[in-house]
Design an enzyme around this catalytic site. Structure first.
Site, mmCIF file in Angstrom:
data_model
loop_
_atom_site.group_PDB
_atom_site.id
_atom_site.type_symbol
_atom_site.label_atom_id
_atom_site.label_comp_id
_atom_site.label_asym_id
_atom_site.label_seq_id
_atom_site.Cartn_x
_atom_site.Cartn_y
_atom_site.Cartn_z
ATOM 1 N N GLU A 39 32.738 -61.312 13.144
ATOM 2 C CA GLU A 39 33.910 -60.623 12.618
ATOM 3 C C GLU A 39 34.921 -60.304 13.730
ATOM 4 O O GLU A 39 34.555 -60.015 14.859
ATOM 5 C CB GLU A 39 33.479 -59.350 11.888
ATOM 6 C CG GLU A 39 32.649 -59.720 10.657
ATOM 7 C CD GLU A 39 32.245 -58.538 9.791
ATOM 8 O OE1 GLU A 39 32.372 -58.663 8.574
ATOM 9 O OE2 GLU A 39 31.813 -57.502 10.319
ATOM 10 N N CYS A 71 40.333 -56.699 17.939
ATOM 11 C CA CYS A 71 38.973 -56.390 18.379
ATOM 12 C C CYS A 71 38.130 -57.656 18.210
ATOM 13 O O CYS A 71 37.967 -58.163 17.102
ATOM 14 C CB CYS A 71 38.439 -55.234 17.534
ATOM 15 S SG CYS A 71 36.755 -54.784 17.953
ATOM 16 N N CYS A 117 23.485 -58.782 18.327
ATOM 17 C CA CYS A 117 23.403 -58.086 19.613
ATOM 18 C C CYS A 117 21.938 -57.759 19.889
ATOM 19 O O CYS A 117 21.211 -57.377 18.975
ATOM 20 C CB CYS A 117 24.235 -56.802 19.596
ATOM 21 S SG CYS A 117 24.316 -55.988 21.205
ATOM 22 N N CYS A 129 21.226 -50.563 19.923
ATOM 23 C CA CYS A 129 21.649 -49.154 19.878
ATOM 24 C C CYS A 129 21.400 -48.674 18.441
ATOM 25 O O CYS A 129 21.732 -49.370 17.482
ATOM 26 C CB CYS A 129 23.122 -49.025 20.254
ATOM 27 S SG CYS A 129 23.444 -49.617 21.936
ATOM 28 N N CYS A 169 24.250 -48.465 15.617
ATOM 29 C CA CYS A 169 25.218 -49.567 15.516
ATOM 30 C C CYS A 169 24.743 -50.620 14.527
ATOM 31 O O CYS A 169 23.612 -51.103 14.594
ATOM 32 C CB CYS A 169 25.428 -50.195 16.886
ATOM 33 S SG CYS A 169 26.533 -51.630 16.836
ATOM 34 N N CYS A 199 34.589 -49.143 13.926
ATOM 35 C CA CYS A 199 33.652 -49.281 15.049
ATOM 36 C C CYS A 199 32.220 -49.241 14.558
ATOM 37 O O CYS A 199 31.840 -48.330 13.823
ATOM 38 C CB CYS A 199 33.791 -48.136 16.027
ATOM 39 S SG CYS A 199 35.386 -47.989 16.743
HETATM 40 N N1 SAH Z 1 28.391 -53.647 23.115
HETATM 41 C C1 SAH Z 1 29.615 -53.053 23.512
HETATM 42 C C2 SAH Z 1 30.800 -53.313 22.586
HETATM 43 C C3 SAH Z 1 30.597 -53.226 21.090
HETATM 44 S S1 SAH Z 1 30.622 -51.692 20.230
HETATM 45 C C4 SAH Z 1 29.429 -51.567 23.703
HETATM 46 O O1 SAH Z 1 28.353 -51.076 23.426
HETATM 47 O O2 SAH Z 1 30.326 -50.907 24.193
HETATM 48 C C5 SAH Z 1 32.142 -50.911 20.332
HETATM 49 C C6 SAH Z 1 32.018 -49.394 20.261
HETATM 50 O O3 SAH Z 1 31.668 -48.919 18.945
HETATM 51 C C7 SAH Z 1 30.930 -48.884 21.191
HETATM 52 O O4 SAH Z 1 31.336 -47.749 21.868
HETATM 53 C C8 SAH Z 1 29.832 -48.569 20.208
HETATM 54 O O5 SAH Z 1 28.900 -47.716 20.760
HETATM 55 C C9 SAH Z 1 30.610 -47.984 19.055
HETATM 56 N N2 SAH Z 1 29.830 -47.912 17.826
HETATM 57 C C10 SAH Z 1 28.774 -48.666 17.496
HETATM 58 N N3 SAH Z 1 28.296 -48.311 16.293
HETATM 59 C C11 SAH Z 1 29.087 -47.323 15.828
HETATM 60 C C12 SAH Z 1 29.125 -46.583 14.605
HETATM 61 N N4 SAH Z 1 28.260 -46.805 13.619
HETATM 62 N N5 SAH Z 1 30.088 -45.646 14.473
HETATM 63 C C13 SAH Z 1 30.999 -45.463 15.440
HETATM 64 N N6 SAH Z 1 31.018 -46.143 16.604
HETATM 65 C C14 SAH Z 1 30.058 -47.062 16.809
#
Ligand code: SAH
Length: 382
Positions: free
Chosen positions: A91, A104, A111, A115, A118, A359
């Site tokens: 996406e 973006c 991934c 995390c 996420c 995000c």
């Molecule tokens: N892997 C990279 C980039 C992708 S995520 C990273 O971790 O930075 C982009 C941002 O969105 C990151 O800060 C991530 O932690 C945040 N993010 C991921 N899941 C989210 C969620 N469910 N709600 C809000 N932000 C989230």
């Protein structure tokens, strides 16, 4: 075999031209046609001789990932689902604002970092995207967002469907002023391809974005941060999300390998080369998990040595996850504590959540090779 020119930067295109017995300046000409003009048909390259265009058409192609779905949210945020083959789709999200338009971009199908909050992490990991799949997102979006006037007012057809350009907010000739490597995947885990794609973003003959307007976000791959500072310094965002290792180990499992102290030291080193004089720390606001006033104080103390801005991201929910978004009051309180400690703290506006484009909501379609969903713990302890 035909070469896909979309993924070649200026140096690589020079090499390609040399093989054809052509002068190096052709590389710049090709870059302009491909990335400025958004052309994917050699016959349109009218400043090249017909025989050369024919030779190019035989030996090369300009091919971006195919668009499977194109969705626009109530707030104008637009999301494309792009086919990257073998059942995987990624996406890309465009976020229009008054004075800028941000794209973006995804760097991986899925991934591996897992995390816990996420959506992409929950999908598991399939593979790194190629350079053409990464830059193809910008190529495609620039084309799709270009003004109707420039395209004769009619929109254009893709293999899939007619694209209607009538609903786009237009920001002059360049709808995309900023790029954030914050889509699906961990960009520093796909280092070489991401750097090659970012070089195209920065190249004046391609997209000509300034280093300050290209941001890479990482979950904290310390060696990758150092390499990035040497190879291609752009603005840096780091997903911090917790004020101490005990909590960060849980939320961002890569912290077990690169704990906060090492991560902050890498940020300090990066700043000596970075185009901006601060690092952005992202901090997702999870109710009852990391949003207490005491945790805000702990965070402020922890980052006090690093020139930074803190971006608080209200958690965006997705199916199958238990976390709750912190209340607006809790977020405001947390921000106030940071600000009282002298930090710059902002709250990220949630955009496009009605089309799961916010995000952490990007899931695409991932054939999980890691079988993470059944194998999560084992994966984390590696
Ligand atoms: N892997 C990279 C980039 C992708 S995520 C990273 O971790 O930075 C982009 C941002 O969105 C990151 O800060 C991530 O932690 C945040 N993010 C991921 N899941 C989210 C969620 N469910 N709600 C809000 N932000 C989230």
């Amino acid at each position: 075999m035909t070469v896909n020119l979309l993924g070649l930067d200026q140096d690589a295109l020079r090499g390609f031209c040399a093989e054809l017995g052509e002068k190096p300046y052709r590389a710049r000409q090709l870059l302009r046609w491909i990335h400025h003009a958004g052309v994917d048909d050699f016959s349109a390259m009218t400043d090249m001789s017909r025989p050369l265009r024919e030779r190019l058409a035989k030996s090369a192609a300009i091919a971006a990932p195919r668009v499977l779905r194109d969705t626009t949210a109530a707030d104008g945020t637009r999301k494309w689902l792009l086919d990257v083959g073998t059942g995987n789709a990624i996406e890309t999200v465009f976020i229009p604002e008054t004075h800028r338009g941000t794209l973006c971009i995804s760097s991986q199908a899925g991934c591996a970092l897992a995390c816990t909050f996420c959506s992409t992490g929950h999908q598991g990991f399939n593979r790194n995207l190629t350079v053409e799949e990464i830059i193809g997102q910008l190529w495609w979006a620039s084309r799709a967002l270009r003004s109707r006037a420039a395209l004769g007012g009619a929109g254009f057809r893709t293999a899939q469907s007619a694209v209607d350009l009538s609903d786009h907010p237009i920001h002059g000739d360049r709808p995309i002023s900023n790029v954030v490597m914050m889509g699906m995947g961990e960009p520093l885990a796909n280092f070489d391809n991401v750097v090659a794609a970012m070089r195209l973003m920065l190249d004046d003959s391609a997209y000509g974005l300034s280093r300050r307007r290209v941001t890479l976000s990482t979950a904290g791959l310390v060696p990758g941060i150092d390499r990035l500072g040497e190879a291609c310094p752009v603005a840096l965002a780091v997903s911090l999300h917790a004020p101490n290792d005990a909590l960060r180990d849980e939320l961002v499992p890569i912290n077990r390998k690169y704990p906060i102290r090492e991560l902050l030291a890498a940020c300090q080193r990066y700043l000596s080369r970075a185009p901006r004089d601060f690092v952005t720390f992202e901090y997702v606001m999870l109710s009852g998990v990391n949003d207490a006033v005491g945790q805000a104080r702990e965070l402020a103390a922890r980052v006090s040595d690093v020139p930074c801005k803190i971006n608080l991201i209200p958690f965006n929910p997705f199916p199958g996850v238990d976390y709750q978004r912190s209340s607006p009051d809790a977020i405001a309180r947390f921000r106030d504590v940071l600000m009282q400690a002298g930090l710059v703290a902002t709250v990220r506006k949630t955009r496009g959540d009605d089309i799961a484009a916010a995000c952490g909501q990007l899931a695409g379609r991932v054939q999980d090779r890691t079988r993470r969903t059944s194998n999560r713990q084992q994966e984390l302890s590696r």
